[in-house]
Write a protein that holds these residues in place. Sequence first.
Motif, PDB file in Angstrom:
ATOM      1  N   THR A   5     -13.670 -42.510   6.549  1.00  0.00           N
ATOM      2  CA  THR A   5     -13.902 -43.259   7.787  1.00  0.00           C
ATOM      3  C   THR A   5     -12.826 -42.830   8.788  1.00  0.00           C
ATOM      4  O   THR A   5     -11.838 -43.536   8.984  1.00  0.00           O
ATOM      5  N   PRO A   6     -12.987 -41.654   9.396  1.00  0.00           N
ATOM      6  CA  PRO A   6     -11.927 -41.088  10.235  1.00  0.00           C
ATOM      7  C   PRO A   6     -11.642 -41.920  11.473  1.00  0.00           C
ATOM      8  O   PRO A   6     -12.529 -42.591  12.012  1.00  0.00           O
ATOM      9  N   MET A   7     -10.413 -41.854  11.915  1.00  0.00           N
ATOM     10  CA  MET A   7     -10.024 -42.524  13.144  1.00  0.00           C
ATOM     11  C   MET A   7     -10.535 -41.749  14.349  1.00  0.00           C
ATOM     12  O   MET A   7     -11.034 -42.320  15.317  1.00  0.00           O
ATOM     13  N   PHE A  28     -13.887 -31.533  14.039  1.00  0.00           N
ATOM     14  CA  PHE A  28     -12.930 -31.944  13.005  1.00  0.00           C
ATOM     15  C   PHE A  28     -12.798 -33.459  13.021  1.00  0.00           C
ATOM     16  O   PHE A  28     -13.163 -34.125  13.989  1.00  0.00           O
ATOM     17  N   ASP A  29     -12.269 -34.010  11.935  1.00  0.00           N
ATOM     18  CA  ASP A  29     -11.963 -35.427  11.805  1.00  0.00           C
ATOM     19  C   ASP A  29     -10.473 -35.575  11.519  1.00  0.00           C
ATOM     20  O   ASP A  29      -9.863 -34.701  10.907  1.00  0.00           O
ATOM     21  N   VAL A  30      -9.913 -36.701  11.950  1.00  0.00           N
ATOM     22  CA  VAL A  30      -8.527 -37.040  11.618  1.00  0.00           C
ATOM     23  C   VAL A  30      -8.515 -38.448  11.059  1.00  0.00           C
ATOM     24  O   VAL A  30      -9.043 -39.379  11.688  1.00  0.00           O
ATOM     25  N   GLY A  31      -7.939 -38.614   9.863  1.00  0.00           N
ATOM     26  CA  GLY A  31      -7.913 -39.913   9.207  1.00  0.00           C
ATOM     27  C   GLY A  31      -6.797 -40.799   9.708  1.00  0.00           C
ATOM     28  O   GLY A  31      -5.824 -40.341  10.308  1.00  0.00           O
ATOM     29  N   GLU A  61     -19.905 -29.573  26.459  1.00  0.00           N
ATOM     30  CA  GLU A  61     -20.731 -30.046  25.347  1.00  0.00           C
ATOM     31  C   GLU A  61     -19.829 -30.701  24.305  1.00  0.00           C
ATOM     32  O   GLU A  61     -18.630 -30.443  24.251  1.00  0.00           O
ATOM     33  N   GLY A  62     -20.461 -31.536  23.465  1.00  0.00           N
ATOM     34  CA  GLY A  62     -19.745 -32.150  22.359  1.00  0.00           C
ATOM     35  C   GLY A  62     -19.295 -33.562  22.657  1.00  0.00           C
ATOM     36  O   GLY A  62     -19.410 -34.055  23.777  1.00  0.00           O
ATOM     37  N   THR A  63     -18.793 -34.228  21.614  1.00  0.00           N
ATOM     38  CA  THR A  63     -18.359 -35.619  21.723  1.00  0.00           C
ATOM     39  C   THR A  63     -16.996 -35.809  21.063  1.00  0.00           C
ATOM     40  O   THR A  63     -16.634 -35.095  20.114  1.00  0.00           O
ATOM     41  N   ILE A  64     -16.255 -36.799  21.576  1.00  0.00           N
ATOM     42  CA  ILE A  64     -14.978 -37.214  20.998  1.00  0.00           C
ATOM     43  C   ILE A  64     -15.014 -38.727  20.876  1.00  0.00           C
ATOM     44  O   ILE A  64     -15.296 -39.426  21.849  1.00  0.00           O
ATOM     45  N   GLU A  65     -14.708 -39.245  19.689  1.00  0.00           N
ATOM     46  CA  GLU A  65     -14.665 -40.691  19.470  1.00  0.00           C
ATOM     47  C   GLU A  65     -13.350 -41.070  18.812  1.00  0.00           C
ATOM     48  O   GLU A  65     -12.908 -40.425  17.857  1.00  0.00           O
ATOM     49  N   LEU A  66     -12.731 -42.129  19.318  1.00  0.00           N
ATOM     50  CA  LEU A  66     -11.510 -42.678  18.744  1.00  0.00           C
ATOM     51  C   LEU A  66     -11.807 -44.093  18.268  1.00  0.00           C
ATOM     52  O   LEU A  66     -12.110 -44.976  19.084  1.00  0.00           O
ATOM     53  N   VAL A 207       0.867 -45.094  13.404  1.00  0.00           N
ATOM     54  CA  VAL A 207       0.379 -44.114  14.368  1.00  0.00           C
ATOM     55  C   VAL A 207      -0.142 -42.878  13.636  1.00  0.00           C
ATOM     56  O   VAL A 207       0.448 -42.419  12.661  1.00  0.00           O
ATOM     57  N   THR A 208      -1.272 -42.374  14.109  1.00  0.00           N
ATOM     58  CA  THR A 208      -1.854 -41.123  13.628  1.00  0.00           C
ATOM     59  C   THR A 208      -1.390 -40.008  14.556  1.00  0.00           C
ATOM     60  O   THR A 208      -1.286 -40.204  15.767  1.00  0.00           O
ATOM     61  N   MET A 209      -1.083 -38.838  14.003  1.00  0.00           N
ATOM     62  CA  MET A 209      -0.538 -37.753  14.816  1.00  0.00           C
ATOM     63  C   MET A 209      -1.365 -36.475  14.681  1.00  0.00           C
ATOM     64  O   MET A 209      -1.864 -36.151  13.601  1.00  0.00           O
ATOM     65  N   ILE A 210      -1.471 -35.773  15.818  1.00  0.00           N
ATOM     66  CA  ILE A 210      -2.001 -34.414  15.805  1.00  0.00           C
ATOM     67  C   ILE A 210      -0.909 -33.512  16.365  1.00  0.00           C
ATOM     68  O   ILE A 210      -0.384 -33.756  17.460  1.00  0.00           O
ATOM     69  N   LEU A 211      -0.565 -32.493  15.619  1.00  0.00           N
ATOM     70  CA  LEU A 211       0.545 -31.606  15.951  1.00  0.00           C
ATOM     71  C   LEU A 211       0.038 -30.213  16.292  1.00  0.00           C
ATOM     72  O   LEU A 211      -0.714 -29.612  15.526  1.00  0.00           O
TER      73      LEU A 211
END
Length: 258
Positions: A5-7, A28-31, A61-66, A207-211
């Motif tokens: 269930t990705p964030m 991609f997904d980020v948990g 194009e495409g989607t982003i969901e938080l 907090v979730t991080m993308i580096l």
Amino acid sequence: MERLTPMLKVRDLVLRFGGVTALNGVSFDVGHGELFAIIGPNGAGKTSIFNCLNGVYRPQEGTIELAGAPLTGKSPAAIASLGVARTFQNLGLFQHLSLIDNLMLGRHHLMSTGMLSGMLWWGRAKREEIAHRSAVESIIELLELESYRRMPAGLLPYGVAKRAELGRALAMEPTLLLLDEPVAGMNLEETEDMARYITEVRRQLPVTMILVEHDMGLVMDLASRVLVLDFGVVIATGEPAEVQENPQVIEAYLGGAA
């Protein structure tokens, strides 16, 4: 498992500038609580992903969901209010303001009192500022910036200024933190310090991080999973060890077969 269930969900992202395709079908997904790294050669599209995530660019194009909320098409301010914060490779601090005032700016979107009451510093406005300053002091303590709190940002040592940039992003109370080359230009000691602070932030804060980072040692030490881009296309996603051994990744970085 959190990853089921990705964030953050990114699906089939396409970003074009005229005849140039910067991102081509990126997904991609980020948990929750993950430190997810995006790597790739120069020009691969890493910063373009960040600019789509925080609303600077609008993909064709495409989607982003938080957390189920769509981010695509929203303004940077609206996305920040949903819990997305970002540090920058090139420092964005206000040079003549003190470190603590720079961090207070990160609280701006959380403040609700009007200009008049703020100028009078009375009642609710006073209580609100005291609460926000208390939150900022907690970040200063977490990042060990106590001795620099009153120093103008323009006089901070480079490694400390990068830490202050991280602090300002944390002051926004993000649920998703985008780290854009947090150790760029640092020496080995500063890099090790920053790695320690990022680890501590991840341990203490929800907090979730993308580096995005070119320092592969840092990425492999800190990241839960790694996504590799080449010319705007995802060529590998997985745990650091398996990504390091991927022949496509080796070819992208070294320009030839392993």
